[in-house]
Design a protein around this motif. Structure first.
Motif, PDB file in Angstrom:
ATOM      1  N   THR A 210      12.346  -3.164  -0.120  1.00  0.00           N
ATOM      2  CA  THR A 210      11.317  -2.600  -0.992  1.00  0.00           C
ATOM      3  C   THR A 210       9.940  -2.635  -0.348  1.00  0.00           C
ATOM      4  OG1 THR A 210      12.583  -3.373  -2.905  1.00  0.00           O
ATOM      5  CG2 THR A 210      10.309  -2.746  -3.305  1.00  0.00           C
ATOM      6  N   LEU A 211       9.631  -3.716   0.355  1.00  0.00           N
ATOM      7  CA  LEU A 211       8.294  -3.898   0.941  1.00  0.00           C
ATOM      8  C   LEU A 211       8.235  -3.467   2.405  1.00  0.00           C
ATOM      9  CD1 LEU A 211       7.475  -7.418  -0.561  1.00  0.00           C
ATOM     10  CD2 LEU A 211       6.751  -5.179  -1.415  1.00  0.00           C
ATOM     11  N   ASP A 212       9.328  -2.866   2.899  1.00  0.00           N
ATOM     12  CA  ASP A 212       9.366  -2.363   4.285  1.00  0.00           C
ATOM     13  C   ASP A 212       9.016  -3.476   5.277  1.00  0.00           C
ATOM     14  OD1 ASP A 212       9.739  -0.508   6.282  1.00  0.00           O
ATOM     15  OD2 ASP A 212       7.659   0.194   6.253  1.00  0.00           O
ATOM     16  N   VAL A 213       9.711  -4.588   5.147  1.00  0.00           N
ATOM     17  CA  VAL A 213       9.450  -5.746   6.007  1.00  0.00           C
ATOM     18  C   VAL A 213      10.053  -5.506   7.390  1.00  0.00           C
ATOM     19  CG1 VAL A 213      10.064  -8.175   6.381  1.00  0.00           C
ATOM     20  CG2 VAL A 213       9.266  -7.405   4.138  1.00  0.00           C
ATOM     21  N   ARG A 214       9.256  -5.745   8.432  1.00  0.00           N
ATOM     22  CA  ARG A 214       9.724  -5.674   9.823  1.00  0.00           C
ATOM     23  C   ARG A 214       9.408  -7.006  10.493  1.00  0.00           C
ATOM     24  NH1 ARG A 214       6.788  -2.704  12.751  1.00  0.00           N
ATOM     25  NH2 ARG A 214       5.090  -2.362  11.265  1.00  0.00           N
ATOM     26  N   ALA A 222       5.741  -8.256  10.698  1.00  0.00           N
ATOM     27  CA  ALA A 222       4.790  -7.462  11.479  1.00  0.00           C
ATOM     28  C   ALA A 222       3.488  -7.307  10.717  1.00  0.00           C
ATOM     29  CB  ALA A 222       5.385  -6.087  11.773  1.00  0.00           C
ATOM     30  N   PRO A 223       2.331  -7.453  11.395  1.00  0.00           N
ATOM     31  CA  PRO A 223       1.042  -7.309  10.717  1.00  0.00           C
ATOM     32  C   PRO A 223       0.878  -5.912  10.148  1.00  0.00           C
ATOM     33  CG  PRO A 223       0.762  -7.359  13.101  1.00  0.00           C
ATOM     34  CD  PRO A 223       2.187  -7.720  12.833  1.00  0.00           C
ATOM     35  N   LEU A 224       0.045  -5.825   9.131  1.00  0.00           N
ATOM     36  CA  LEU A 224      -0.160  -4.551   8.461  1.00  0.00           C
ATOM     37  C   LEU A 224      -0.945  -3.587   9.333  1.00  0.00           C
ATOM     38  CD1 LEU A 224      -1.155  -5.825   4.901  1.00  0.00           C
ATOM     39  CD2 LEU A 224       1.021  -4.861   5.594  1.00  0.00           C
ATOM     40  N   ASP A 225      -0.569  -2.329   9.243  1.00  0.00           N
ATOM     41  CA  ASP A 225      -1.353  -1.276   9.867  1.00  0.00           C
ATOM     42  C   ASP A 225      -2.596  -1.053   9.012  1.00  0.00           C
ATOM     43  OD1 ASP A 225      -2.469   1.026  10.823  1.00  0.00           O
ATOM     44  OD2 ASP A 225      -0.588   2.154  10.903  1.00  0.00           O
ATOM     45  N   PRO A 226      -3.801  -1.121   9.611  1.00  0.00           N
ATOM     46  CA  PRO A 226      -5.021  -0.912   8.808  1.00  0.00           C
ATOM     47  C   PRO A 226      -5.045   0.424   8.073  1.00  0.00           C
ATOM     48  CG  PRO A 226      -5.560  -1.771  10.984  1.00  0.00           C
ATOM     49  CD  PRO A 226      -4.099  -1.432  11.010  1.00  0.00           C
ATOM     50  N   GLN A 227      -4.288   1.399   8.578  1.00  0.00           N
ATOM     51  CA  GLN A 227      -4.245   2.716   7.942  1.00  0.00           C
ATOM     52  C   GLN A 227      -3.099   2.848   6.943  1.00  0.00           C
ATOM     53  OE1 GLN A 227      -6.781   4.718   8.651  1.00  0.00           O
ATOM     54  NE2 GLN A 227      -7.489   3.122  10.072  1.00  0.00           N
ATOM     55  N   ALA A 228      -2.361   1.769   6.735  1.00  0.00           N
ATOM     56  CA  ALA A 228      -1.190   1.838   5.856  1.00  0.00           C
ATOM     57  C   ALA A 228      -1.602   2.130   4.418  1.00  0.00           C
ATOM     58  CB  ALA A 228      -0.414   0.527   5.916  1.00  0.00           C
ATOM     59  N   LEU A 229      -0.789   2.912   3.744  1.00  0.00           N
ATOM     60  CA  LEU A 229      -1.049   3.238   2.343  1.00  0.00           C
ATOM     61  C   LEU A 229      -0.667   2.054   1.455  1.00  0.00           C
ATOM     62  CD1 LEU A 229       0.421   6.863   2.255  1.00  0.00           C
ATOM     63  CD2 LEU A 229      -2.005   6.211   2.333  1.00  0.00           C
ATOM     64  N   PRO A 230      -1.258   1.960   0.257  1.00  0.00           N
ATOM     65  CA  PRO A 230      -0.863   0.885  -0.672  1.00  0.00           C
ATOM     66  C   PRO A 230       0.619   0.992  -1.047  1.00  0.00           C
ATOM     67  CG  PRO A 230      -2.876   1.993  -1.411  1.00  0.00           C
ATOM     68  CD  PRO A 230      -2.318   2.815  -0.292  1.00  0.00           C
ATOM     69  N   ILE A 231       1.162  -0.105  -1.559  1.00  0.00           N
ATOM     70  CA  ILE A 231       2.558  -0.084  -2.011  1.00  0.00           C
ATOM     71  C   ILE A 231       2.696   0.938  -3.143  1.00  0.00           C
ATOM     72  CG2 ILE A 231       4.467  -1.470  -2.894  1.00  0.00           C
ATOM     73  CD1 ILE A 231       2.936  -3.947  -2.136  1.00  0.00           C
ATOM     74  N   PRO A 232       3.662   1.835  -3.076  1.00  0.00           N
ATOM     75  CA  PRO A 232       3.885   2.759  -4.192  1.00  0.00           C
ATOM     76  C   PRO A 232       4.172   1.996  -5.484  1.00  0.00           C
ATOM     77  CG  PRO A 232       5.100   3.470  -2.244  1.00  0.00           C
ATOM     78  CD  PRO A 232       4.560   2.105  -1.938  1.00  0.00           C
ATOM     79  N   ALA A 233       3.781   2.580  -6.597  1.00  0.00           N
ATOM     80  CA  ALA A 233       3.906   1.901  -7.895  1.00  0.00           C
ATOM     81  C   ALA A 233       5.348   1.516  -8.198  1.00  0.00           C
ATOM     82  CB  ALA A 233       3.350   2.800  -9.004  1.00  0.00           C
ATOM     83  N   GLU A 234       6.312   2.391  -7.904  1.00  0.00           N
ATOM     84  CA  GLU A 234       7.704   2.082  -8.222  1.00  0.00           C
ATOM     85  C   GLU A 234       8.225   0.934  -7.367  1.00  0.00           C
ATOM     86  OE1 GLU A 234      10.061   5.601  -7.949  1.00  0.00           O
ATOM     87  OE2 GLU A 234       9.322   6.407  -9.863  1.00  0.00           O
ATOM     88  N   LEU A 273       3.438 -10.104   1.349  1.00  0.00           N
ATOM     89  CA  LEU A 273       3.075  -9.495   0.067  1.00  0.00           C
ATOM     90  C   LEU A 273       1.635  -9.814  -0.312  1.00  0.00           C
ATOM     91  CD1 LEU A 273       3.738  -7.980  -2.521  1.00  0.00           C
ATOM     92  CD2 LEU A 273       4.801 -10.047  -3.414  1.00  0.00           C
ATOM     93  N   LEU A 274       1.214 -11.044  -0.066  1.00  0.00           N
ATOM     94  CA  LEU A 274      -0.155 -11.430  -0.416  1.00  0.00           C
ATOM     95  C   LEU A 274      -1.204 -10.674   0.397  1.00  0.00           C
ATOM     96  CD1 LEU A 274       0.373 -15.267  -0.822  1.00  0.00           C
ATOM     97  CD2 LEU A 274      -0.385 -13.702  -2.625  1.00  0.00           C
ATOM     98  N   MET A 275      -0.811 -10.157   1.544  1.00  0.00           N
ATOM     99  CA  MET A 275      -1.740  -9.377   2.357  1.00  0.00           C
ATOM    100  C   MET A 275      -1.716  -7.889   1.993  1.00  0.00           C
ATOM    101  SD  MET A 275      -3.022 -11.815   4.065  1.00  0.00           S
ATOM    102  CE  MET A 275      -4.114 -10.844   5.090  1.00  0.00           C
ATOM    103  N   LEU A 276      -0.777  -7.495   1.120  1.00  0.00           N
ATOM    104  CA  LEU A 276      -0.651  -6.088   0.730  1.00  0.00           C
ATOM    105  C   LEU A 276      -1.501  -5.777  -0.490  1.00  0.00           C
ATOM    106  CD1 LEU A 276       3.219  -5.573   0.997  1.00  0.00           C
ATOM    107  CD2 LEU A 276       1.495  -4.643   2.532  1.00  0.00           C
ATOM    108  N   LYS A 277      -1.751  -4.484  -0.680  1.00  0.00           N
ATOM    109  CA  LYS A 277      -2.408  -3.995  -1.891  1.00  0.00           C
ATOM    110  C   LYS A 277      -1.545  -2.904  -2.499  1.00  0.00           C
ATOM    111  CE  LYS A 277      -7.166  -5.012  -0.477  1.00  0.00           C
ATOM    112  NZ  LYS A 277      -7.247  -6.152  -1.403  1.00  0.00           N
TER     113      LYS A 277
END
Length: 508
Positions: A210-214, A222-234, A273-277
């Motif tokens: 669900t969270l596309d963990v690599r 893997a660290p987040l891409d600064p250009q990554a989109l927020p987690i989709p609502a679903e 997850l805590l680093m995601l928006k």
């Protein structure tokens, strides 16, 4: 309710009077439209609604088309909001009908079958509506909870999640929600999920997907891409349901059965997850809250995964550890304090997590102390007055809620390495008295935990002001005028005699 004046409603045995599926759909469609938002029901109609539940189960037990099934299930979902009419549904027969429609009987093979069936939208809808009904019924009926355990609904749910982790959103969402409810309400199901069904690993895999963990290291995502989109609502919705189920499964001691490796992987995913928006700030906060609740259940030694990320690197002053997620937790804590409400559920979990992390991980404690209790310079203002995070926490030390008060005081005490003198320096005796009484440390001393020997150096401002600080209030006060200086000798003698009399009364 269905109008009694309608000639096609229910027979005296409360079975729908016709085998014509179109008639059944038409009548129930009207009822569903009128009652979709109904959550409170007239007690006078309980018997009628209970018999309607039985009638719907009779129809659902026949070979009717998927559109008729989904319409009946929608009606049953509305009725299942009323716990007083669930007698027919909470039986073994009723639950097996719903489990069959939800495709929860037959294990992984039937889960694969679902993947083929969901190409047909109407059959998909039947599965979703049956899962929604089961969620309501299990939540509202203890009899249904028992039957759910007896017919091993949890086994079917695990097979579904294992076979269809990337399936339709609503199927996954309500499967996870039902798993959460069963694990929350039935300790025996909770134990079976962990011991026999390997649900911890399964839910970890759901989160990974669900969270596309690599993975880039044993316990590093893997660290987040600064250009990554927020987690989709679903995706966020499904992740939160999985987190809630994991919270239930980790409520009891996890060290013996699950192994350090599994729990460390979960900790690493929580860091990610805590680093995601998400797409909305309130949903981000909700997701972070569930992650914090889960982390609070895990063994404290696992928390080193939060700061030990070799690929991303860290800060030299904290032995090369990465404090990014610790700062996220501090920001979350301060935001919850600023809300000023629901401290019991909203604030104490993160306070507890930070307290235990600081108690057992030196680098975490050192970093948090620099943010919360920096070297004192302002000593002329009471410690509870101001807008710094220290001021806010000191105010909580005298909160009316005992749990909140103890959590805030314990957190600051641990940051002070459980040294009474250090705590008094930052909080004052008056604010700290409750904790000191509870710990038997009114006379001073230290707590039981052993900390490193490095000492915090005081600022020059504090050193020069220390002799003039009132230990009760924790700040330098304006000197009070000496009342004796303005008295005559006769007045002094009079006051002295009054004092003698008072001591005499006290001694007697």
């Amino acid at each position: 309710m269905l109008a009694k004046s309608n000639p096609f409603v229910i027979s005296k045995h409360f079975t729908l009077q016709t085998d014509n599926e179109e008639d059944i759909e038409r009548l129930l469609y009207k009822y569903n439209g009128e009652n979709n938002l109904t959550f409170t029901f007239d007690p006078k109609g309980e018997d009628l609604r209970s018999r309607l539940c039985q009638g719907l189960l009779t129809v659902l037990g026949r070979q009717v088309g998927p559109r008729c099934q989904s319409t009946c299930l929608e009606t049953l979902r509305i009725l299942s909001r009323d716990k007083r009419v669930l007698g027919p549904v909470g039986t073994r027969e009723g639950m097996l009908v719903l489990a069959g429609l939800a495709r929860l009987r037959g294990g992984a093979e039937e889960g694969d079958s679902l993947q083929r069936e969901v190409q047909i939208e109407e059959k998909e809808r039947v599965v979703v509506e049956a899962l929604k009904c089961l969620c309501n019924v299990v939540f509202n009926s203890t009899a249904a909870q028992q039957v759910g355990a007896d017919v091993q609904l949890a086994r079917g749910l695990c097979a579904r999640l294992h076979a269809a982790r990337t399936g339709r959103h609503e199927v996954g969402l309500f499967s996870l929600r039902l798993l959460f409810l069963l694990s929350a309400l039935r300790p025996d199901v909770r134990g079976a999920l962990r011991r026999e069904l390997c649900a911890l690993g399964l839910l970890k895999e759901v989160l990974e997907c669900t969270l596309d963990v690599r993975w880039v290291g044993p316990y590093e995502v893997a660290p987040l891409d600064p250009q990554a989109l927020p987690i989709p609502a679903e995706d966020n919705e499904r992740a939160m349901e999985a987190l809630k189920a994991l919270f239930n499964l980790t409520l009891s001691d996890t060290s013996d059965e699950d192994g350090d490796h599994q729990l460390r992987l979960i900790t690493a995913i929580m860091r990610h997850l805590l680093m995601l928006k998400t797409q909305a700030e309130d949903k981000t906060e909700e997701a972070h809250s569930h992650a914090i609740n889960l982390l609070s259940n895990l063994p404290v030694p696992c928390l080193d995964v939060l700061i030990d990320v070799p690929v991303q690197g860290g800060q030299e002053e904290y032995s090369g550890k990465n404090m990014d997620v610790v700062q996220v937790l501090l920001d979350f804590m301060e935001k919850r304090i600023d809300k000023g409400a629901n401290y019991k559920e909203g604030l104490t979990p993160v306070l507890s997590l930070l307290t235990e992390g600081s108690r057992y991980h030196r680098e975490i404690r050192r970093y948090i102390k620099t943010q919360v209790l920096p070297p004192l310079k302002e000593v002329k203002v009471r410690p509870e007055i101001g807008s710094t995070i220290r001021n806010k926490l000191v105010r909580l030390m005298t909160h009316v809620d005992m749990g909140v008060k103890q959590s805030a005081a314990e957190f600051l005490f641990v940051l002070c390495k459980e040294n009474v003198d250090n705590l008094l320096k930052y909080a004052g005796y008056g604010n700290a008295a409750g904790l000191l009484v509870a710990r038997g440390l009114l006379a001073g001393g230290r707590g039981e935990t052993k900390y490193s020997d490095d000492e915090d150096s005081d600022t020059e401002e504090y050193k020069s002001a220390k002799p003039f600080i009132n230990p009760i209030t924790g700040h330098v006060e304006e000197p009070m005028p000496n009342p004796i200086e303005e008295m005559t000798e006769e007045q002094k003698e009079y006051e002295a005699q009054e004092l003698v009399n008072m001591f005499d009364k006290l001694s007697r």
